[in-house]
Design a protein around this motif. Structure first.
Motif, PDB file in Angstrom:
ATOM      1  N   LEU A   1      -5.121   4.748   2.671  1.00 38.45           N
ATOM      2  CA  LEU A   1      -4.256   3.719   2.118  1.00 38.45           C
ATOM      3  C   LEU A   1      -4.718   3.366   0.710  1.00 38.45           C
ATOM      4  O   LEU A   1      -5.899   3.098   0.488  1.00 38.45           O
ATOM      5  CB  LEU A   1      -4.281   2.452   2.987  1.00 38.45           C
ATOM      6  N   GLU A   2      -3.792   3.384  -0.230  1.00 41.70           N
ATOM      7  CA  GLU A   2      -4.080   3.017  -1.619  1.00 41.70           C
ATOM      8  C   GLU A   2      -3.300   1.746  -1.960  1.00 41.70           C
ATOM      9  O   GLU A   2      -2.125   1.633  -1.601  1.00 41.70           O
ATOM     10  CB  GLU A   2      -3.649   4.141  -2.561  1.00 41.70           C
ATOM     11  N   PRO A   3      -3.944   0.775  -2.641  1.00 43.45           N
ATOM     12  CA  PRO A   3      -3.191  -0.425  -3.022  1.00 43.45           C
ATOM     13  C   PRO A   3      -2.076  -0.070  -3.991  1.00 43.45           C
ATOM     14  O   PRO A   3      -2.237   0.790  -4.856  1.00 43.45           O
ATOM     15  CB  PRO A   3      -4.252  -1.320  -3.670  1.00 43.45           C
ATOM     16  N   ASP A   4      -0.949  -0.720  -3.831  1.00 38.03           N
ATOM     17  CA  ASP A   4       0.217  -0.451  -4.661  1.00 38.03           C
ATOM     18  C   ASP A   4       0.537  -1.692  -5.494  1.00 38.03           C
ATOM     19  O   ASP A   4       0.513  -2.813  -4.983  1.00 38.03           O
ATOM     20  CB  ASP A   4       1.408  -0.079  -3.782  1.00 38.03           C
ATOM     21  N   GLY A   5       0.826  -1.480  -6.762  1.00 39.08           N
ATOM     22  CA  GLY A   5       1.232  -2.583  -7.633  1.00 39.08           C
ATOM     23  C   GLY A   5       0.151  -3.641  -7.752  1.00 39.08           C
ATOM     24  O   GLY A   5      -0.984  -3.360  -8.135  1.00 39.08           O
ATOM     25  N   THR A   6       0.497  -4.874  -7.380  1.00 40.87           N
ATOM     26  CA  THR A   6      -0.445  -5.997  -7.515  1.00 40.87           C
ATOM     27  C   THR A   6      -1.316  -6.177  -6.278  1.00 40.87           C
ATOM     28  O   THR A   6      -1.943  -7.230  -6.106  1.00 40.87           O
ATOM     29  CB  THR A   6       0.352  -7.302  -7.755  1.00 40.87           C
ATOM     30  N   GLY A   7      -1.361  -5.164  -5.406  1.00 38.96           N
ATOM     31  CA  GLY A   7      -2.103  -5.310  -4.154  1.00 38.96           C
ATOM     32  C   GLY A   7      -3.583  -5.019  -4.236  1.00 38.96           C
ATOM     33  O   GLY A   7      -4.273  -5.094  -3.220  1.00 38.96           O
TER      34      GLY A   7
ATOM     35  N   VAL B   1       0.839  -1.207   0.000  1.00 37.04           N
ATOM     36  CA  VAL B   1       0.000   0.000   0.000  1.00 37.04           C
ATOM     37  C   VAL B   1       0.867   1.248   0.000  1.00 37.04           C
ATOM     38  O   VAL B   1       2.039   1.220   0.361  1.00 37.04           O
ATOM     39  CB  VAL B   1      -0.935   0.037   1.238  1.00 37.04           C
ATOM     40  N   LYS B   2       0.243   2.351  -0.420  1.00 40.66           N
ATOM     41  CA  LYS B   2       0.814   3.681  -0.282  1.00 40.66           C
ATOM     42  C   LYS B   2      -0.024   4.430   0.746  1.00 40.66           C
ATOM     43  O   LYS B   2      -1.253   4.259   0.811  1.00 40.66           O
ATOM     44  CB  LYS B   2       0.783   4.440  -1.620  1.00 40.66           C
ATOM     45  N   VAL B   3       0.628   5.277   1.539  1.00 46.15           N
ATOM     46  CA  VAL B   3      -0.051   6.007   2.607  1.00 46.15           C
ATOM     47  C   VAL B   3      -0.083   7.496   2.272  1.00 46.15           C
ATOM     48  O   VAL B   3       0.931   8.066   1.856  1.00 46.15           O
ATOM     49  CB  VAL B   3       0.659   5.779   3.956  1.00 46.15           C
ATOM     50  N   TYR B   4      -1.262   8.097   2.454  1.00 48.43           N
ATOM     51  CA  TYR B   4      -1.459   9.523   2.182  1.00 48.43           C
ATOM     52  C   TYR B   4      -2.099  10.178   3.403  1.00 48.43           C
ATOM     53  O   TYR B   4      -2.941   9.579   4.075  1.00 48.43           O
ATOM     54  CB  TYR B   4      -2.397   9.741   0.990  1.00 48.43           C
ATOM     55  N   SER B   5      -1.725  11.407   3.688  1.00 43.47           N
ATOM     56  CA  SER B   5      -2.408  12.161   4.739  1.00 43.47           C
ATOM     57  C   SER B   5      -3.852  12.393   4.312  1.00 43.47           C
ATOM     58  O   SER B   5      -4.113  12.892   3.215  1.00 43.47           O
ATOM     59  CB  SER B   5      -1.716  13.504   4.992  1.00 43.47           C
ATOM     60  N   ALA B   6      -4.795  12.039   5.182  1.00 39.79           N
ATOM     61  CA  ALA B   6      -6.211  12.159   4.840  1.00 39.79           C
ATOM     62  C   ALA B   6      -6.770  13.539   5.156  1.00 39.79           C
ATOM     63  O   ALA B   6      -7.842  13.902   4.686  1.00 39.79           O
ATOM     64  CB  ALA B   6      -7.018  11.093   5.582  1.00 39.79           C
TER      65      ALA B   6
END
Length: 309
Positions: free
Chosen positions: A112-118, A18-23
Motif C-alpha cells: 500500500l502506497e499513500p495517495d495524495g495527501t495521505g 492509498v494505492k494498492v500494488y501486487s507485492a
C-alpha cells in the motif's frame, strides 16, 4: 509497478487514501500451445455443447451446476444485487497479536502506497502499528471478492495480506493422528540435536529455483542451436537402518555442511562457526525471547514476551 486498485484505509474517523500494488510475482517460464510441425499458435473457440454453434463472448453467462447435472444460469443483473462493497475502503476491524493469525490463512500480499495527501496519516498509523507489535484485521473488496486481510508493516510500507475464510481451511483428519505412536526419548533428543545443528538466520537469497534455471538454459540452448546437455543424476545415499541411525547421520552431515559453509575447511569452519555462534544466538534471544544456550545448568525459563520483533 502499476497500481491495481485505489481506495482508502478507514481507521476510526481517519481516512488514509492509498494505492494498492501486487507485492509478489510468479517467475515461472510461460509457454504457448503450438503446432509441433510449424510452430503455429493453437486457438480455441467457445462452442455450445447443445447446438454446436460458436458463442460470442457477450452471450456468455455464468452457470452453477446442481448435483443433478442441471444448470442454474446467473446473469450480470443477478450479481448486481449482491452485498459486495463498492466503497473502495479497507475497513480496520480490530488489532491482534501477530502470533494469533495462523499463516495458513494468508492468500496474497499487496503493498500500500499513500495517495495524495495521505502520507502523514499513513506514516502515523504505520508507526503506531509497528510500535504496538500487532497487526490490523481488516475487510476489503478486491477483484469482485470480499476478503478478510491483515495489515502489517514491512520495510516501512504497509503490506495487505488477504486471507482465506475459516470454512475454506480443510480439516487435517488423517488416520495417524488417532494412533498411539511411541517416540523414544533418545530419538527425540537426537531430533532436537539435528534441529539445533541446522538452525540459523533465514536468508532468502541463499535459495534459488534450480528447475527454472535449468529450463531457461534448455531454452537458450535451443535458441543458440547448441546440443542440450543433461546433468548427471545425483548418487542416492544408502537408507539408514532405523530412525535413530538416520537422525544421527543427519546431525553429522549437517555439522559437516555447516563447517564447509562457514570456513571452507574443516578446521577453519569450526573456528569461524564458533565465532559467529554467539552473535546469532544473541539476535535470536532478542527476537523470540529464547534464552542463550550454556553448558551450565539452565535457570527457569522466562515467559515469552507477547510483543513481536
Amino acid at each position: 509497478m502499476r497500481s491495481i486498485w485505489k481506495g482508502a484505509i478507514s481507521f476510526g474517523l481517519v481516512t488514509i487514501p492509498v494505492k494498492v500494488y501486487s507485492a509478489t510475482e510468479q517467475r515461472d517460464v510461460s509457454f504457448h500451445q503450438v503446432h509441433r510441425k510449424d510452430g503455429g499458435r493453437i486457438k480455441y473457440k467457445r462452442v455450445c455443447t447443445v447446438d454446436g454453434e460458436e458463442v460470442p463472448y457477450a452471450d456468455i453467462a455464468k452457470g452453477y451446476e446442481l448435483p443433478s447435472g442441471e444448470i442454474v444460469v446467473l446473469t450480470d443483473e443477478d450479481f448486481a444485487d449482491l452485498p459486495l462493497s463498492t466503497s473502495r475502503r479497507i475497513d480496520v476491524l480490530q488489532f491482534v497479536e501477530t502470533d494469533q493469525v495462523d499463516a495458513i490463512y494468508f492468500a496474497k500480499s499487496y503493498y500500500l502506497e499513500p495517495d495524495g495527501t495521505g502520507a502523514k496519516p499513513y506514516v502515523l498509523l504505520r508507526d503506531a502499528l509497528e510500535e504496538s507489535g500487532q497487526v490490523a484485521i481488516v475487510k476489503v473488496a478486491l477483484r469482485q471478492r470480499e476478503s478478510l486481510a491483515t495489515l502489517r508493516v514491512r520495510e516501512g510500507v504497509f503490506v495487505l495480506e488477504t486471507m482465506l475464510w475459516p470454512d475454506e481451511i480443510r480439516e487435517p483428519a488423517f488416520p495417524f493422528l488417532e494412533e498411539d505412536i511411541e517416540v523414544r526419548k533418545q530419538e527425540l533428543s537426537m531430533a532436537t540435536s539435528l534441529i539445533e545443528t541446522m538452525e540459523g538466520d533465514f536468508d532468502p537469497s541463499e535459495y534459488k529455483d534450480a528447475y527454472r534455471e535449468a529450463l531457461q538454459a534448455v531454452i537458450e540452448a535451443k535458441i543458440e542451436g547448441r546440443e542440450v546437455t543433461r546433468p548427471e543424476p545425483e548418487e542416492g545415499e544408502e537408507p539408514a537402518a532405523d530412525l535413530l541411525s538416520a537422525l544421527r547421520a543427519s546431525v553429522e552431515a549437517a555439522k559437516k555442511s555447516r563447517g564447509e559453509k562457514d570456513g571452507g575447511q574443516k578446521g577453519g569452519g569450526a573456528k569461524d562457526g564458533a565465532a559467529k555462534k554467539p552473535a546469532a544466538r544473541k539476535s535470536t534471544a532478542k527476537s523470540g525471547g529464547r534464552a542463550a544456550k550454556s553448558t551450565e545448568k539452565k535457570p527457569a525459563a522466562k515467559p515469552r514476551s507477547r510483543k513481536s520483533a
